[in-house]
Design a protein around this motif. Structure first.
Motif, PDB file in Angstrom:
ATOM      1  N   GLU A 143       0.536  -3.365  -5.872  1.00  0.00           N
ATOM      2  CA  GLU A 143       1.416  -3.028  -4.749  1.00  0.00           C
ATOM      3  C   GLU A 143       2.095  -1.675  -4.960  1.00  0.00           C
ATOM      4  O   GLU A 143       2.150  -0.846  -4.048  1.00  0.00           O
ATOM      5  CB  GLU A 143       2.474  -4.116  -4.566  1.00  0.00           C
ATOM      6  N   LEU A 144       2.616  -1.436  -6.170  1.00  0.00           N
ATOM      7  CA  LEU A 144       3.333  -0.192  -6.441  1.00  0.00           C
ATOM      8  C   LEU A 144       2.400   1.017  -6.436  1.00  0.00           C
ATOM      9  O   LEU A 144       2.779   2.090  -5.967  1.00  0.00           O
ATOM     10  CB  LEU A 144       4.070  -0.299  -7.774  1.00  0.00           C
ATOM     11  N   GLY A 168      -0.312   1.238  -4.593  1.00  0.00           N
ATOM     12  CA  GLY A 168      -0.619   1.427  -3.181  1.00  0.00           C
ATOM     13  C   GLY A 168       0.480   2.157  -2.429  1.00  0.00           C
ATOM     14  O   GLY A 168       0.213   2.925  -1.503  1.00  0.00           O
ATOM     15  N   LYS A 169       1.712   1.931  -2.818  1.00  0.00           N
ATOM     16  CA  LYS A 169       2.853   2.583  -2.167  1.00  0.00           C
ATOM     17  C   LYS A 169       3.170   3.949  -2.774  1.00  0.00           C
ATOM     18  O   LYS A 169       4.046   4.659  -2.295  1.00  0.00           O
ATOM     19  CB  LYS A 169       4.095   1.694  -2.261  1.00  0.00           C
ATOM     20  N   GLY A 170       2.486   4.300  -3.867  1.00  0.00           N
ATOM     21  CA  GLY A 170       2.715   5.589  -4.509  1.00  0.00           C
ATOM     22  C   GLY A 170       3.972   5.641  -5.352  1.00  0.00           C
ATOM     23  O   GLY A 170       4.460   6.714  -5.663  1.00  0.00           O
ATOM     24  N   LEU A 171       4.512   4.479  -5.728  1.00  0.00           N
ATOM     25  CA  LEU A 171       5.739   4.447  -6.526  1.00  0.00           C
ATOM     26  C   LEU A 171       5.482   4.583  -8.015  1.00  0.00           C
ATOM     27  O   LEU A 171       6.394   4.909  -8.778  1.00  0.00           O
ATOM     28  CB  LEU A 171       6.507   3.155  -6.243  1.00  0.00           C
ATOM     29  N   ILE A 223      12.655   0.905  -9.400  1.00  0.00           N
ATOM     30  CA  ILE A 223      12.046  -0.369  -9.022  1.00  0.00           C
ATOM     31  C   ILE A 223      12.962  -1.489  -9.510  1.00  0.00           C
ATOM     32  O   ILE A 223      13.352  -1.504 -10.675  1.00  0.00           O
ATOM     33  CB  ILE A 223      10.652  -0.521  -9.658  1.00  0.00           C
TER      34      ILE A 223
END
Length: 74
Positions: A37-38, A40-43, A10
């Motif tokens: 956000e992260l 939600g994106k699976g990061l 990231i």
């Protein structure tokens, strides 16, 4: 910053400076502004109450090795 398991590199700007967070199985600090956000994106993955390794490697369904007889059609 809260601690999460990071699954991908990231890169962001924080207070005018470049911030790079590298993937790791160990919990790391992630800026609160990016968490939603992260996630939600699976990061990133929440560490929760389990160990960091279990959060980074979710178990697969159907891995039950019980000894019960599931054949009820006798």
């Amino acid at each position: 910053m809260a601690k999460y398991i990071v699954k991908a590199t990231i890169q962001t700007l924080e207070k005018g400076k470049k911030l790079v967070i590298k993937p790791s199985a160990e919990p790391q600090e992630v800026p609160k502004a990016l968490v939603k956000e992260l996630l939600g994106k699976g990061l990133i993955v929440e560490t929760g109450t389990g160990s960091a390794k279990s959060a980074a490697e979710p178990t697969q369904a159907g891995d039950d090795t019980g000894t019960g007889d599931d054949n009820s059609g006798d």
